[in-house]
Motif scaffolding. Sequence first.
Motif, PDB file in Angstrom:
ATOM      1  N   THR A   1       0.799  -1.227   0.000  1.00 36.35           N
ATOM      2  CA  THR A   1       0.000   0.000   0.000  1.00 36.35           C
ATOM      3  C   THR A   1       0.827   1.270   0.000  1.00 36.35           C
ATOM      4  OG1 THR A   1      -0.132  -0.148   2.415  1.00 36.35           O
ATOM      5  CG2 THR A   1      -1.930  -1.117   1.141  1.00 36.35           C
TER       6      THR A   1
ATOM      7  N   HIS B   1      10.428  -1.248   8.082  1.00 37.92           N
ATOM      8  CA  HIS B   1       9.012  -1.112   7.769  1.00 37.92           C
ATOM      9  C   HIS B   1       8.411  -2.442   7.352  1.00 37.92           C
ATOM     10  CE1 HIS B   1       5.635   1.044   5.358  1.00 37.92           C
ATOM     11  NE2 HIS B   1       5.242   0.699   6.583  1.00 37.92           N
TER      12      HIS B   1
ATOM     13  N   GLU C   1       7.999  -4.562  10.413  1.00 35.26           N
ATOM     14  CA  GLU C   1       6.922  -4.020  11.237  1.00 35.26           C
ATOM     15  C   GLU C   1       5.568  -4.502  10.715  1.00 35.26           C
ATOM     16  OE1 GLU C   1       4.893   0.297  12.403  1.00 35.26           O
ATOM     17  OE2 GLU C   1       6.772   0.211  11.272  1.00 35.26           O
ATOM     18  N   GLN C   2       5.390  -4.481   9.403  1.00 36.42           N
ATOM     19  CA  GLN C   2       4.122  -4.930   8.835  1.00 36.42           C
ATOM     20  C   GLN C   2       3.908  -6.423   9.058  1.00 36.42           C
ATOM     21  OE1 GLN C   2       2.634  -3.785   5.160  1.00 36.42           O
ATOM     22  NE2 GLN C   2       2.958  -1.607   5.459  1.00 36.42           N
TER      23      GLN C   2
ATOM     24  N   THR D   1       3.171  -6.934  12.996  1.00 36.00           N
ATOM     25  CA  THR D   1       1.918  -6.349  13.485  1.00 36.00           C
ATOM     26  C   THR D   1       0.723  -6.724  12.611  1.00 36.00           C
ATOM     27  OG1 THR D   1       2.286  -4.314  12.218  1.00 36.00           O
ATOM     28  CG2 THR D   1       3.151  -4.394  14.477  1.00 36.00           C
TER      29      THR D   1
ATOM     30  N   GLN E   1      -0.044  -5.789   9.680  1.00 37.04           N
ATOM     31  CA  GLN E   1      -0.596  -4.729   8.860  1.00 37.04           C
ATOM     32  C   GLN E   1      -0.636  -5.212   7.402  1.00 37.04           C
ATOM     33  OE1 GLN E   1       1.471  -0.972   9.418  1.00 37.04           O
ATOM     34  NE2 GLN E   1       1.936  -1.460  11.545  1.00 37.04           N
ATOM     35  N   ASN E   2      -1.557  -4.633   6.632  1.00 35.42           N
ATOM     36  CA  ASN E   2      -1.664  -4.970   5.216  1.00 35.42           C
ATOM     37  C   ASN E   2      -1.775  -6.492   5.033  1.00 35.42           C
ATOM     38  OD1 ASN E   2      -1.713  -4.859   2.464  1.00 35.42           O
ATOM     39  ND2 ASN E   2       0.271  -3.863   2.215  1.00 35.42           N
TER      40      ASN E   2
END
Length: 273
Positions: A149, A157, A160-161, A164, A166-167
Motif C-alpha cells: 500500500t 518497515h 513491522e508490517q 503487526t 498490517q496490510n
Amino acid sequence: MQQSEHPEVPQAGSDALDLPFPVVREVGVFACFGWLAAAARDMRANPGGSLFYGSCFAFMGLVLTTVFRHAYHLTSALVCGFLLLGPFLSLGLYDLSRQREAGKSPVLAHSLTAGSHNAGAIGVFAVILIIIFLVWARASLVVFALFYTTQMPSVDHFLEQVLTLQNVEFLLAYAVVGFIFASLVFGASVVAIPLMLDRRQDAVTSILASLISLGRNPAPLLLWAAIIACFAVLGFATFMLGLIVLMPLVGHATWHAYRALIEPLQHPVAATA
C-alpha cells in the motif's frame, strides 16, 4: 564403521539410462527426526567440513541482505531464491555424509568436486532451479506492486508490517505465492541431487522420483519441509549465525532422507572415487 551396503556411483563408462527407475519406499511420519539425529552424528564426525559449508550459507545470506538493504522488495525475493537453491548448494554436504557412510574418513577437498562424474544432469537441475528462482523474483515484485500500500519498504518497515499483521492482503498474497514456488522446488528436490550424486541418475528421473516420494509420503515430508522452514527463519533471525549450524544439519539430514526413501540397487556397481 562397516562398509555401507548401499551402492556407490556407477563407473564412468556406464550408461545412466541403463539404471532402473528408483523404487520409492514409505517412511514413518516422524522419520525426519531420525534423519536429523544421523545428521548430527555426521557433523560430530566432521565438524570442520560441515561448518565450512554452513559458513558459506551464512556468508551468502549476509551478502544478499547487505547489498540489497535499501531495496527490501528485492532482498526478500533473493533470500527466498537463496533457499530455493539450497539443494544444489548442499551437494558437498551430501558427499561428506556419503563418504562417512562408506566407512571413509570424510575429506572436504573431495566434497568440493562432488558430482563432477554426473555434471551434466546436476547442471540441468541447477538450471531448472535458477529459472524457478528468476520467475519467483519477478513474481515477488508483482506482488509488491499490486498489494503493497505504500512505497517499496525498508527492512524495518517490512518487518513491522509482518509482526503487526498490517496490510493483511499483501502478507497473504506474498505467503501464497512463496508457498507455491517453495512447494514446487521442495517436491522436485527431495531426493533429486542425492540420486544424481549416488547413481549418476539423469535429472528428469531424479525429479520424478522426488515427486513420487512426496506423493507417497506427504505427512512425513511436509513435516520435514516445515522443520526446514523453521530452521531457515531461525537462521535469518540470528543474523545468519544460525545458518552456520542449521544448514549443514539440513544438508546431512537430506542425504539420510534419500537413503530412507529410495530402495538400494539390488546389484551395486563399483565406485569411481
